[in-house]
Motif scaffolding. Structure first.
Motif, mmCIF file in Angstrom:
data_model
loop_
_atom_site.group_PDB
_atom_site.id
_atom_site.type_symbol
_atom_site.label_atom_id
_atom_site.label_comp_id
_atom_site.label_asym_id
_atom_site.label_seq_id
_atom_site.Cartn_x
_atom_site.Cartn_y
_atom_site.Cartn_z
ATOM 1 N N HIS A 137 19.021 88.762 33.356
ATOM 2 C CA HIS A 137 18.687 90.176 33.600
ATOM 3 C C HIS A 137 19.168 91.099 32.470
ATOM 4 O O HIS A 137 19.367 92.295 32.689
ATOM 5 C CB HIS A 137 19.269 90.661 34.940
ATOM 6 N N TYR A 138 19.314 90.551 31.270
ATOM 7 C CA TYR A 138 19.865 91.331 30.163
ATOM 8 C C TYR A 138 19.070 92.608 29.892
ATOM 9 O O TYR A 138 19.647 93.648 29.593
ATOM 10 C CB TYR A 138 19.923 90.471 28.889
ATOM 11 N N TYR A 139 17.751 92.534 29.998
ATOM 12 C CA TYR A 139 16.907 93.672 29.629
ATOM 13 C C TYR A 139 16.508 94.567 30.798
ATOM 14 O O TYR A 139 15.706 95.482 30.628
ATOM 15 C CB TYR A 139 15.660 93.185 28.873
ATOM 16 N N ASP A 140 17.049 94.334 31.988
ATOM 17 C CA ASP A 140 16.643 95.123 33.159
ATOM 18 C C ASP A 140 16.801 96.632 32.933
ATOM 19 O O ASP A 140 15.902 97.418 33.259
ATOM 20 C CB ASP A 140 17.438 94.719 34.397
ATOM 21 N N LYS A 141 17.922 97.058 32.392
ATOM 22 C CA LYS A 141 18.145 98.497 32.213
ATOM 23 C C LYS A 141 17.226 99.082 31.156
ATOM 24 O O LYS A 141 16.752 100.220 31.292
ATOM 25 C CB LYS A 141 19.614 98.770 31.875
ATOM 26 N N LEU A 142 16.937 98.312 30.121
ATOM 27 C CA LEU A 142 15.990 98.785 29.107
ATOM 28 C C LEU A 142 14.591 98.916 29.702
ATOM 29 O O LEU A 142 13.889 99.897 29.453
ATOM 30 C CB LEU A 142 15.972 97.846 27.898
ATOM 31 N N LEU A 143 14.206 97.960 30.527
ATOM 32 C CA LEU A 143 12.889 98.023 31.165
ATOM 33 C C LEU A 143 12.803 99.228 32.108
ATOM 34 O O LEU A 143 11.759 99.887 32.181
ATOM 35 C CB LEU A 143 12.605 96.714 31.906
ATOM 36 N N SER A 144 13.895 99.547 32.791
ATOM 37 C CA SER A 144 13.927 100.760 33.616
ATOM 38 C C SER A 144 13.797 102.012 32.758
ATOM 39 O O SER A 144 13.147 102.981 33.151
ATOM 40 C CB SER A 144 15.230 100.838 34.421
ATOM 41 N N PHE A 145 14.399 101.971 31.584
ATOM 42 C CA PHE A 145 14.306 103.118 30.681
ATOM 43 C C PHE A 145 12.877 103.303 30.183
ATOM 44 O O PHE A 145 12.417 104.440 30.017
ATOM 45 C CB PHE A 145 15.285 102.982 29.514
ATOM 46 N N PHE A 146 12.144 102.216 29.975
ATOM 47 C CA PHE A 146 10.728 102.343 29.626
ATOM 48 C C PHE A 146 9.974 103.084 30.735
ATOM 49 O O PHE A 146 9.119 103.934 30.457
ATOM 50 C CB PHE A 146 10.085 100.976 29.384
ATOM 51 N N ASP A 147 10.288 102.758 31.999
ATOM 52 C CA ASP A 147 9.654 103.474 33.121
ATOM 53 C C ASP A 147 9.987 104.960 33.055
ATOM 54 O O ASP A 147 9.128 105.812 33.311
ATOM 55 C CB ASP A 147 10.126 102.890 34.461
ATOM 56 N N HIS A 148 11.232 105.278 32.719
ATOM 57 C CA HIS A 148 11.644 106.680 32.563
ATOM 58 C C HIS A 148 10.853 107.350 31.432
ATOM 59 O O HIS A 148 10.419 108.504 31.569
ATOM 60 C CB HIS A 148 13.145 106.736 32.283
ATOM 61 N N MET A 149 10.646 106.651 30.327
ATOM 62 C CA MET A 149 9.843 107.202 29.219
ATOM 63 C C MET A 149 8.428 107.537 29.689
ATOM 64 O O MET A 149 7.872 108.574 29.311
ATOM 65 C CB MET A 149 9.752 106.203 28.061
ATOM 66 N N ILE A 150 7.869 106.651 30.522
ATOM 67 C CA ILE A 150 6.519 106.893 31.043
ATOM 68 C C ILE A 150 6.525 108.121 31.947
ATOM 69 O O ILE A 150 5.673 109.007 31.815
ATOM 70 C CB ILE A 150 5.992 105.651 31.791
ATOM 71 N N GLU A 151 7.490 108.198 32.854
ATOM 72 C CA GLU A 151 7.592 109.342 33.767
ATOM 73 C C GLU A 151 7.718 110.656 33.001
ATOM 74 O O GLU A 151 7.168 111.680 33.402
ATOM 75 C CB GLU A 151 8.807 109.180 34.692
ATOM 76 N N GLN A 152 8.449 110.620 31.899
ATOM 77 C CA GLN A 152 8.678 111.830 31.106
ATOM 78 C C GLN A 152 7.610 112.028 30.015
ATOM 79 O O GLN A 152 7.724 112.910 29.181
ATOM 80 C CB GLN A 152 10.080 111.780 30.480
ATOM 81 N N GLN A 153 6.579 111.207 30.041
ATOM 82 C CA GLN A 153 5.408 111.319 29.169
ATOM 83 C C GLN A 153 5.737 111.175 27.677
ATOM 84 O O GLN A 153 5.144 111.826 26.823
ATOM 85 C CB GLN A 153 4.653 112.622 29.455
ATOM 86 N N PHE A 154 6.686 110.268 27.384
ATOM 87 C CA PHE A 154 6.959 109.890 26.002
ATOM 88 C C PHE A 154 6.419 108.507 25.684
ATOM 89 O O PHE A 154 6.476 108.069 24.542
ATOM 90 C CB PHE A 154 8.462 109.947 25.709
ATOM 91 N N LEU A 155 5.901 107.810 26.687
ATOM 92 C CA LEU A 155 5.325 106.480 26.514
ATOM 93 C C LEU A 155 4.174 106.347 27.484
ATOM 94 O O LEU A 155 4.302 106.686 28.661
ATOM 95 C CB LEU A 155 6.382 105.397 26.799
ATOM 96 N N ARG A 156 3.046 105.886 26.973
ATOM 97 C CA ARG A 156 1.893 105.658 27.842
ATOM 98 C C ARG A 156 2.002 104.263 28.458
ATOM 99 O O ARG A 156 2.469 103.324 27.823
ATOM 100 C CB ARG A 156 0.615 105.832 27.042
ATOM 101 N N SER A 157 1.566 104.131 29.691
ATOM 102 C CA SER A 157 1.756 102.882 30.431
ATOM 103 C C SER A 157 1.091 101.693 29.740
ATOM 104 O O SER A 157 1.591 100.572 29.794
ATOM 105 C CB SER A 157 1.249 103.008 31.868
ATOM 106 N N GLU A 158 -0.047 101.925 29.068
ATOM 107 C CA GLU A 158 -0.712 100.803 28.393
ATOM 108 C C GLU A 158 0.124 100.240 27.252
ATOM 109 O O GLU A 158 0.029 99.072 26.904
ATOM 110 C CB GLU A 158 -2.111 101.172 27.899
ATOM 111 N N TYR A 159 0.979 101.077 26.665
ATOM 112 C CA TYR A 159 1.862 100.586 25.605
ATOM 113 C C TYR A 159 3.057 99.843 26.188
ATOM 114 O O TYR A 159 3.548 98.880 25.597
ATOM 115 C CB TYR A 159 2.316 101.729 24.698
ATOM 116 N N HIS A 160 3.512 100.266 27.353
ATOM 117 C CA HIS A 160 4.579 99.531 28.032
ATOM 118 C C HIS A 160 4.082 98.141 28.419
ATOM 119 O O HIS A 160 4.809 97.149 28.298
ATOM 120 C CB HIS A 160 5.041 100.317 29.260
#
Length: 193
Positions: A137-160
């Protein structure tokens, strides 16, 4: 068959599971006919993944900057060891040599290498698969942060969704084979799409 770059720590980390998974990945890459491309060190997870691939009969190409030959302790038993002058040259050479990229656990250097090839993919610089072996589970928190980026509209879901995440090396490599890059529209006005 393919050359796969693996980014990972020059440390083994706090858990034996990281070492075990690095061994599993190196072995699986070799068994499936892939050449391992990595940072050229014989210590930490870097040495572990390289040694596992070599022991399974695979080819291993290391790319190491001259300044890190002693610090990272260059692996002299590889199929090929390419010595470059700078970290920038190392990353460029690894990208040039590789058909895909996998991140094992690691520190800031691993993250920097991963994010560079991930950014290049978003910009359309390459269409190669990018993955994470989410060991222990090393990357779990980073993957959650990607979700946060999407919510805050700094990352589009297709790129995630470009990042392939698995805990099993065989499944990760299989998904690399099936990878279809998204149609990139990053710099097109959103009202036009």
């Amino acid at each position: 068959m393919k050359r796969i770059s693996v980014f990972c720590g020059s440390s083994s980390g706090a858990s034996q599971m990281y070492t075990d998974d690095a061994k599993r990945l190196g072995t699986q890459l070799a068994k499936e006919g892939n050449t391992l491309v990595y940072g050229g060190s014989k210590v930490g997870l870097m040495g572990t993944v390289a040694n596992a691939a070599l022991q399974a009969g695979g080819e291993v190409i290391g790319v190491i900057p001259r300044m890190l030959m002693e610090r990272e302790i260059a692996h002299t038993g590889l199929t090929d060891l390419i010595i470059v002058n700078t970290m920038h040259e190392r990353k460029a050479k690894m990208e040039e040599l590789s058909d895909g990229f996998i991140a094992l656990p690691g520190g800031p250097g691993t993250m920097e290498e991963f994010f560079e090839v991930y950014t290049w993919a978003q910009l359309g610089e390459h269409k190669k698969p990018i993955g994470m072996l989410n060991s222990h589970h090393y990357y779990d928190k980073l993957l959650s942060f990607f979700d946060h980026m999407i919510e805050q509209q700094f990352l589009r879901s297709e790129y995630h969704s470009m990042i392939i995440v698995e805990t099993d090396p065989h499944q990760l490599i299989e998904k690399f084979r099936q990878y279809e890059p998204p149609i990139l529209t990053k710099w097109i006005n959103r009202e036009q799409t």
